[in-house]
Scaffold this motif. Sequence first.
Motif, PDB file in Angstrom:
ATOM      1  N   LEU A 133       0.829  -1.203   0.000  1.00  0.00           N
ATOM      2  CA  LEU A 133       0.000   0.000   0.000  1.00  0.00           C
ATOM      3  C   LEU A 133       0.864   1.252   0.000  1.00  0.00           C
ATOM      4  N   THR A 134       0.388   2.279  -0.683  1.00  0.00           N
ATOM      5  CA  THR A 134       1.105   3.559  -0.710  1.00  0.00           C
ATOM      6  C   THR A 134       0.740   4.429   0.484  1.00  0.00           C
ATOM      7  N   GLN A 135      -0.393   4.135   1.124  1.00  0.00           N
ATOM      8  CA  GLN A 135      -0.854   4.931   2.258  1.00  0.00           C
ATOM      9  C   GLN A 135      -0.114   4.552   3.539  1.00  0.00           C
ATOM     10  N   GLU A 136      -0.032   5.500   4.455  1.00  0.00           N
ATOM     11  CA  GLU A 136       0.427   5.167   5.797  1.00  0.00           C
ATOM     12  C   GLU A 136      -0.575   4.190   6.407  1.00  0.00           C
ATOM     13  N   THR A 137      -0.054   3.148   7.035  1.00  0.00           N
ATOM     14  CA  THR A 137      -0.927   2.089   7.557  1.00  0.00           C
ATOM     15  C   THR A 137      -0.563   1.766   8.993  1.00  0.00           C
ATOM     16  N   LEU A 138      -1.571   1.701   9.835  1.00  0.00           N
ATOM     17  CA  LEU A 138      -1.413   1.285  11.220  1.00  0.00           C
ATOM     18  C   LEU A 138      -1.980  -0.121  11.375  1.00  0.00           C
ATOM     19  N   ILE A 139      -1.154  -1.034  11.886  1.00  0.00           N
ATOM     20  CA  ILE A 139      -1.582  -2.411  12.151  1.00  0.00           C
ATOM     21  C   ILE A 139      -1.726  -2.556  13.659  1.00  0.00           C
ATOM     22  N   ILE A 140      -2.887  -3.039  14.099  1.00  0.00           N
ATOM     23  CA  ILE A 140      -3.135  -3.238  15.534  1.00  0.00           C
ATOM     24  C   ILE A 140      -3.515  -4.694  15.758  1.00  0.00           C
ATOM     25  N   TRP A 141      -2.929  -5.301  16.799  1.00  0.00           N
ATOM     26  CA  TRP A 141      -3.152  -6.729  17.028  1.00  0.00           C
ATOM     27  C   TRP A 141      -3.277  -7.017  18.516  1.00  0.00           C
ATOM     28  N   GLY A 142      -4.110  -7.968  18.850  1.00  0.00           N
ATOM     29  CA  GLY A 142      -4.170  -8.464  20.212  1.00  0.00           C
ATOM     30  C   GLY A 142      -3.057  -9.475  20.441  1.00  0.00           C
ATOM     31  N   GLU A 143      -2.338  -9.303  21.525  1.00  0.00           N
ATOM     32  CA  GLU A 143      -1.198 -10.176  21.825  1.00  0.00           C
ATOM     33  C   GLU A 143      -1.606 -11.645  21.893  1.00  0.00           C
ATOM     34  N   LYS A 144      -2.827 -11.923  22.349  1.00  0.00           N
ATOM     35  CA  LYS A 144      -3.287 -13.291  22.562  1.00  0.00           C
ATOM     36  C   LYS A 144      -4.279 -13.751  21.500  1.00  0.00           C
ATOM     37  N   ASP A 145      -4.167 -13.221  20.300  1.00  0.00           N
ATOM     38  CA  ASP A 145      -5.093 -13.579  19.222  1.00  0.00           C
ATOM     39  C   ASP A 145      -4.953 -15.056  18.872  1.00  0.00           C
ATOM     40  N   ASN A 146      -6.039 -15.824  19.011  1.00  0.00           N
ATOM     41  CA  ASN A 146      -6.035 -17.251  18.695  1.00  0.00           C
ATOM     42  C   ASN A 146      -6.598 -17.554  17.316  1.00  0.00           C
ATOM     43  N   ILE A 147      -7.097 -16.545  16.633  1.00  0.00           N
ATOM     44  CA  ILE A 147      -7.623 -16.757  15.285  1.00  0.00           C
ATOM     45  C   ILE A 147      -6.563 -16.407  14.243  1.00  0.00           C
ATOM     46  N   PHE A 148      -6.005 -15.199  14.348  1.00  0.00           N
ATOM     47  CA  PHE A 148      -4.866 -14.804  13.520  1.00  0.00           C
ATOM     48  C   PHE A 148      -3.685 -14.534  14.457  1.00  0.00           C
ATOM     49  N   PRO A 149      -2.844 -15.536  14.693  1.00  0.00           N
ATOM     50  CA  PRO A 149      -1.739 -15.375  15.641  1.00  0.00           C
ATOM     51  C   PRO A 149      -0.851 -14.178  15.312  1.00  0.00           C
ATOM     52  N   ILE A 150      -0.195 -13.671  16.328  1.00  0.00           N
ATOM     53  CA  ILE A 150       0.548 -12.419  16.232  1.00  0.00           C
ATOM     54  C   ILE A 150       1.662 -12.461  15.193  1.00  0.00           C
ATOM     55  N   GLN A 151       2.125 -13.655  14.846  1.00  0.00           N
ATOM     56  CA  GLN A 151       3.138 -13.789  13.800  1.00  0.00           C
ATOM     57  C   GLN A 151       2.674 -13.146  12.495  1.00  0.00           C
ATOM     58  N   LEU A 152       1.375 -13.250  12.211  1.00  0.00           N
ATOM     59  CA  LEU A 152       0.831 -12.682  10.979  1.00  0.00           C
ATOM     60  C   LEU A 152       0.875 -11.157  11.005  1.00  0.00           C
TER      61      LEU A 152
END
Length: 318
Positions: free
Chosen positions: A254-273
């Motif tokens: 993406l060319t836009q500035e992007t903020l990614i926010i994640w829950g540390e304990k995400d069991n659906i999409f693990p934090i590695q992603l």
Amino acid sequence: MLSTIRSLRLHSRFLSLYGGIKSLPMDSAEALLSVYYSYCNLSPCTVDLDDCQTSMHIWAANHRRCNKPNLVLVHGYGGNSKWQFILQIAQLTRDFNVYIPDLVFFGKSYSTRTERTDAFQAKCVCDGMRKLGVDKFSVYGISYGGYVAYRMAEMEEKMVEKVVIVSSGIVYTEEQKAEYLAKIGRNVVEMLVPEKPEDIRMLCRLSMHKSDVSKWFPDFFLRGFIAADGWRKERQELVENLLSEKPDPHLPVLTQETLIIWGEKDNIFPIQLAHQLHRHLGPKSKLEIIKDVGHAANVEAPNSLNEFITSFVLGDRC
């Protein structure tokens, strides 16, 4: 013969009455949510797209203010737009002109077209914003909504100003997908398009780290929630399309500035992603991890989520 006809009519009336009673808790909850959204300076509207083949329902800012940036909120699975952003809109509407569409086949949005891709959803949201006269906005998408937000930013570079992606496994390998699906141990389609209360409870247990909100709701309410879903087949096809997609080796940066926010304990999409997406997007992206939070950061940490979104989107305006 007459007695048979009367019996059939009585049976039909009983079923109609039973259906009305069964849907009453859900109808009441929807009405209360609509009142709350109106209190937050939002009004429901519907725009027709694709020569009236598609109808998109949107909660839109009542009075668009020039001193506030526009922010589009894109929901994931788990109900329509009203249910996913309950804990966020009061704060976000103070700082932004907020627009919350029901994605196609969620809530009151539907289409006669056969597309079931996140790209089609993205096009519909962008076209809906144009119909409302909103030609510039930032977008915040959560989970499935993150896929849609990414596609919106990719196809409309001039329209989408900044991007916030929350808990959305956009960048992955085929091996990772197989591993995560096996770890869930349940049919993903059944959980995302539930047929019984236990399907909803299982999804909530997977999505939450601190608590299980589904225990607050009795089975009869959850059955009403399921019964209110008018697009089951189409939503199943949306999930199946997403699951069948292969990793895109040429996924645009993406060319836009992007903020990614994640829950540390995400069991659906693990934090590695989250880290993989951050590396893919490069220096124009920023990653924030919310500690002790699962997949549903909008429920478990709405204030922290709002603070990150507001600070990032407003930038120098803060």
